[in-house]
Scaffold this motif. Structure first.
Motif, PDB file in Angstrom:
ATOM      1  N   THR A  60      27.133  30.450  50.910  1.00 35.27           N
ATOM      2  CA  THR A  60      28.296  30.296  51.500  1.00 35.27           C
ATOM      3  C   THR A  60      29.447  30.899  50.860  1.00 35.27           C
ATOM      4  O   THR A  60      30.867  30.948  51.067  1.00 35.27           O
ATOM      5  N   SER A  61      29.269  31.443  49.464  1.00 35.17           N
ATOM      6  CA  SER A  61      30.294  32.284  48.672  1.00 35.17           C
ATOM      7  C   SER A  61      29.669  33.355  48.032  1.00 35.17           C
ATOM      8  O   SER A  61      28.555  33.599  47.801  1.00 35.17           O
ATOM      9  N   CYS A  62      30.738  34.361  47.798  1.00 37.16           N
ATOM     10  CA  CYS A  62      30.206  35.361  46.979  1.00 37.16           C
ATOM     11  C   CYS A  62      31.178  36.006  45.892  1.00 37.16           C
ATOM     12  O   CYS A  62      32.368  35.213  46.017  1.00 37.16           O
ATOM     13  N   ASP A  63      30.776  36.141  44.788  1.00 35.13           N
ATOM     14  CA  ASP A  63      31.534  36.768  43.917  1.00 35.13           C
ATOM     15  C   ASP A  63      32.610  37.849  44.048  1.00 35.13           C
ATOM     16  O   ASP A  63      32.082  38.815  44.162  1.00 35.13           O
ATOM     17  N   GLU A  64      33.672  37.578  43.922  1.00 36.94           N
ATOM     18  CA  GLU A  64      34.822  38.976  44.204  1.00 36.94           C
ATOM     19  C   GLU A  64      34.624  39.917  43.185  1.00 36.94           C
ATOM     20  O   GLU A  64      34.820  40.944  43.489  1.00 36.94           O
TER      21      GLU A  64
END
Length: 151
Positions: free
Chosen positions: A48-52
């Motif tokens: 649901t998220s990724c590391d910028e």
């Protein structure tokens, strides 16, 4: 580090699709392709998220361009943290989030925006929604894909 939520990647893709439409209905601009690659990997791995900080440079640049088009702070100039509230009734941020806002990364700011939008209890989403739109310099709600809860 705070991750970029998949809904922000979707919003950025849609913003770029509107900004730079396909000339033939098939080919997408480079920014959409870069973001779509990240999005596809997130969907494939059910993230649901990724590391910028680990995003490909082109995708991060496209995301940051979209981010720059969104309102920065959720503040509507009704700050109840000054009166001792742990969470501001006006914008929904905690005292620490209000205090540290200038130092937060874009991803951290978007995480706060997501939380207060999902919570939907701050005055910016009900009593003062019009004021929030004027204060942010846009004549329409921020480019969120979250459906507002009925009051």
């Amino acid at each position: 580090m705070t991750g970029l939520h998949i809904t922000d990647i979707e919003a950025a893709i849609n913003w770029w699709r509107e900004r730079s439409p396909s000339p033939d209905g098939v080919t997408a601009c480079g920014e959409v392709r870069a973001l779509a690659e990240v999005y596809a990997l997130m969907v494939y791995y059910r993230e649901t998220s990724c590391d910028e900080s680990t995003m490909p440079q082109r995708a991060r640049a496209a995301w940051l361009a979209w981010y720059a088009s969104t309102p920065d702070a959720p503040c509507i100039a009704i700050c109840s943290t000054n009166q001792g509230d742990a969470v501001c009734k006006g914008c929904g941020r905690t005292h620490d989030e209000v205090r540290d806002w200038p130092a937060l990364s874009p991803a951290a700011k978007r995480a706060v925006w997501r939380r207060i939008t999902m919570d939907h209890s701050a005055w910016r989403f009900n009593r003062y929604a019009e004021r929030a739109r004027v204060a942010s310099g846009v004549d329409h709600p921020p480019p969120e894909i979250f459906a507002p809860r009925p009051d």
